[in-house]
Design a protein around this motif. Structure first.
Motif, mmCIF file in Angstrom:
data_model
loop_
_atom_site.group_PDB
_atom_site.id
_atom_site.type_symbol
_atom_site.label_atom_id
_atom_site.label_comp_id
_atom_site.label_asym_id
_atom_site.label_seq_id
_atom_site.Cartn_x
_atom_site.Cartn_y
_atom_site.Cartn_z
ATOM 1 N N ARG A 1 -0.679 5.941 -6.593
ATOM 2 C CA ARG A 1 -2.342 6.553 -6.978
ATOM 3 C C ARG A 1 -1.687 8.235 -7.435
ATOM 4 O O ARG A 1 -2.886 8.851 -7.859
ATOM 5 N N ALA A 2 -1.186 8.901 -6.492
ATOM 6 C CA ALA A 2 -1.445 10.235 -6.680
ATOM 7 C C ALA A 2 -0.715 10.340 -7.861
ATOM 8 O O ALA A 2 -1.170 11.813 -8.561
ATOM 9 N N GLU B 1 1.910 1.854 -3.497
ATOM 10 C CA GLU B 1 0.620 2.113 -4.622
ATOM 11 C C GLU B 1 0.353 3.234 -4.444
ATOM 12 O O GLU B 1 -0.361 4.547 -5.260
ATOM 13 N N ALA B 2 0.669 3.937 -2.964
ATOM 14 C CA ALA B 2 0.301 5.266 -2.539
ATOM 15 C C ALA B 2 0.772 6.674 -3.966
ATOM 16 O O ALA B 2 -0.145 7.635 -4.315
ATOM 17 N N ARG B 3 1.936 5.924 -3.887
ATOM 18 C CA ARG B 3 3.107 7.237 -4.755
ATOM 19 C C ARG B 3 2.287 6.623 -6.022
ATOM 20 O O ARG B 3 2.337 7.463 -6.384
ATOM 21 N N ARG C 1 0.211 -0.906 -0.259
ATOM 22 C CA ARG C 1 0.069 0.069 0.171
ATOM 23 C C ARG C 1 0.408 1.368 0.246
ATOM 24 O O ARG C 1 0.175 2.518 -0.693
ATOM 25 N N GLU C 2 1.945 1.277 0.520
ATOM 26 C CA GLU C 2 2.576 2.166 1.060
ATOM 27 C C GLU C 2 3.046 2.669 -0.795
ATOM 28 O O GLU C 2 3.425 4.167 -1.094
#
Length: 640
Positions: A157-158, A153-155, A150-151
């Motif tokens: 997703r941004a 993926e957060a980049r 998830r960490e």
């Protein structure tokens, strides 16, 4: 599963004996058995289950009892999730869910499972919805793995959100530009979206956009029903025109008298397809029609005395009406013009005589205008043309020009009365609309590029096979090429030769030009047939390049077609794809020959295009013949 389905006692189910099944059900079962993805068909209101081998592996302990069993009885633990979806699919909707959570009781205990799946309607021979097709891939392992990423993926997703915001801003800018263009026009401009019944038939239109000129006449009508607000459009045939433009994509222009609701006058209207609806430009021409009617009335005054008495009236009327007017003698030479013509063109009365008026016509329009006026005078009929007339400052503007004959009591032409109305703004608006539609289509293709990029990154994380990645990209590229042809179809009709050459060139066909033979008469394709035929050609070309005639030095590819016409303007078109010099049987090399490509040719094309197909693969030769009906559904012969 094919053997188990044949051996199953279907008389104990709502489907009845297998030998009495309808062709649509048989075709559906053939489709899912030949597919490499898990698929299940739910037939009839009882949702009787028929599935393939890959779906069987997902069922766990629910197989084999699940074959022929109603979906509710087989999957009671998720019925509260699926029942509302099934009901909406029965009403014609299609749903796709990505990583949807389903708690399943398939291994002796209740467990959470995630799937990416699509629910879509299945139709019978009468185009009625007869069942539901579910295509799915289990993504449980990936979903559980993604929780640990998830960490990162957060980049990701941004960045994705940034791209979406940029594309959204671009689309909003295009919408703002379209709205500003519409509001700058003095004509009424409206955009309507089609309203369809469950069968797909257009039953109404609703307002999406309304420029300021239109709003001054209609008020705020956003989202309102056209038929409720303006029922007169049915009586005047306007509603049928809008339907025809939406369904065929062919623009329509018309001059109409509309005396309904808050209107009472003459209007010149142009309608073009925009999405699933129409964009309409309407110009009020009541004053122009009044002048035209007055001129036609003068035509009936055939006696010389009456004509002399009307001379002064014509001059007075001509000086008041804000359109270009003239009166010519029986030979078509000018003998009088109103002040508006002289002021606009800057010509003197003497300069406009004896054909001098042609000097004010755009050079590119003169030949066509001269021929139209010559032909009209010979046939003594109403003349109507659209032409560009030069203003005194050198600028050309578009005009709608009409000239009518005045006859005496013996039916002989005594004079000609002509009028020209400025329609330049309408031409400009139509061109701007074409540019904006093309721009929107261009941006849509860009979004497809973003989707492809996302697919690459997703596959890199989830680990699909390289073969899946390659086929996905190839077919997405083929669809993109089709969209490119369709986006230019209004200016450059799509021909069979262009479609075949586009696919071969995309696969490096130019490197094998001396081994590829393409021949056949000009055939223009209708838009509705292009996508299916293009995908079939893509599959044939891909296999020829990877496994067939284009893989050996002595291989040859021949693509030919011929048309047999009948007396009613229809007939058949036969396309033959022949490969010679294949090194060894394709069945040993190319799984797609038994998969998507061959099913597309042998099953989808007969259904979608009413085609007859023959596919013959030998040791060193392949012949694929596709026979298609010419006419409204597929295409037409052309000498262009």
């Amino acid at each position: 599963m094919a053997e188990r389905i044949r051996a199953h006692d279907w008389t104990a189910t709502a489907l009845g004996a297998a030998d009495a099944w309808p062709p649509s059900l048989r075709a559906t079962i053939s489709l899912i058995l030949g597919c490499g993805f898990p698929m299940i068909a739910l037939w009839g209101r009882d949702l009787i289950q028929v599935y393939n081998d890959d779906f069987r592996d997902l069922m766990g302990s629910k197989h084999p009892a699940g074959l022929g069993q109603p979906a509710r009885a087989c999957w009671p633990e998720i019925w509260h999730i699926t029942a509302p979806i099934y009901e909406r699919v029965w009403n014609g909707e299609t749903f796709t869910f990505e990583d949807a959570l389903y708690p399943l009781f398939r291994s002796g205990r209740l467990e959470d499972a995630w799937f990416t799946l699509t629910y879509s309607p299945l139709r019978d021979e009468a185009e009625r919805i007869a069942g539901i097709l579910v295509t799915l891939v289990e993504s449980t392992a990936r979903v559980l793995s993604d929780r640990a990423l998830r960490e990162s993926e957060a980049r990701f997703r941004a960045e994705l959100e940034r791209q979406v915001q940029e594309r959204t801003a671009e689309l909003q800018a295009s919408r703002d530009l379209l709205k500003a263009t519409m509001d700058s026009s003095m004509d009424m401009i409206q955009v309507l979206k089609a309203v369809r019944d469950p069968a797909g038939e257009i039953v109404d239109f609703r307002w999406l956009l309304n420029n300021s000129t239109s709003a001054s006449r209609y008020g705020d009508v956003g989202g309102q029903s056209l038929l409720e607000r303006n029922p007169g459009v049915i009586q005047e045939g306007i509603f049928d025109t809008f339907k025809r433009v939406t369904e065929t994509g062919q623009p329509a222009t018309a001059e109409r008298r509309y005396a309904h609701e808050q209107f009472d006058g003459w209007f010149f209207q142009c309608a073009v397809k925009l999405g699933d609806g129409v964009a309409i430009t309407t110009k009020e021409i009541s004053a122009w029609k009044a002048a035209q009617n007055e001129m036609l009335r003068l035509r009936d005054e055939s006696a010389n005395a009456a004509l002399r008495e009307s001379e002064e009236r014509f001059r007075t009327l001509a000086s008041l009406i804000p359109v270009l007017l003239w009166r010519s003698d029986e030979s078509g030479q000018h003998n009088s013009l109103n002040e508006a013509w002289l002021t606009y063109t800057g010509q003197s009365l003497q300069q406009s005589q004896a054909g001098g008026w042609l000097e004010a016509i755009h050079p590119a329009d003169r030949d066509a205008v001269s021929e139209a006026f010559r032909s009209g005078r010979e046939q003594q009929r109403l003349i109507e043309v659209q032409q560009r007339i030069r203003r005194y400052d050198g600028q050309y503007r578009w005009f709608l020009v009409r000239q009518a004959p005045l006859l005496d009591t013996e039916g002989q032409v005594t004079q000609w009365i002509g009028a020209a109305m400025d329609i330049h703004d309408l031409h400009d608006l139509q061109e701007r609309q074409t540019i904006l539609v093309a721009e929107l289509q261009h941006r849509t293709r860009n979004l497809l590029g973003v989707v492809r990029s996302i697919a690459h990154q997703t596959m890199a994380q989830t680990g699909p096979t390289e073969r899946f990645r390659e086929q996905f990209n190839d077919r997405l590229a083929a669809l993109s090429r089709v969209q490119g042809l369709l986006s230019r179809s209004e200016q450059e009709p799509i021909t069979l030769r262009t479609l075949i050459r586009t696919e071969l060139d995309a696969l490096g066909g130019g490197d094998f030009a001396n081994r590829i033979h393409i021949a056949g008469p000009p055939v223009r394709l209708r838009k509705a047939s292009v996508q299916t035929l293009a995908l079939a050609v893509h599959e044939l070309a891909t296999n020829a390049r990877k496994y067939g005639a284009l893989t050996t030095e002595h291989g040859r590819l021949s693509v030919t077609w011929r048309a047999d016409r009948d007396d009613q303007g229809g007939g058949n078109l036969l396309i033959e794809w022949i490969e010679e010099g294949i090194s060894r049987p394709r069945e040993e090399q190319s799984p797609t020959r038994r998969g998507y490509g061959r099913e597309l040719i042998e099953q989808a094309m007969p259904y979608a295009l009413n085609a007859k197909t023959h596919y013959e693969l030998g040791e060193t030769r392949l012949r694929c013949a596709i026979e298609l009906p010419l006419g409204e559904r597929f295409g037409q012969m052309s000498t262009a």
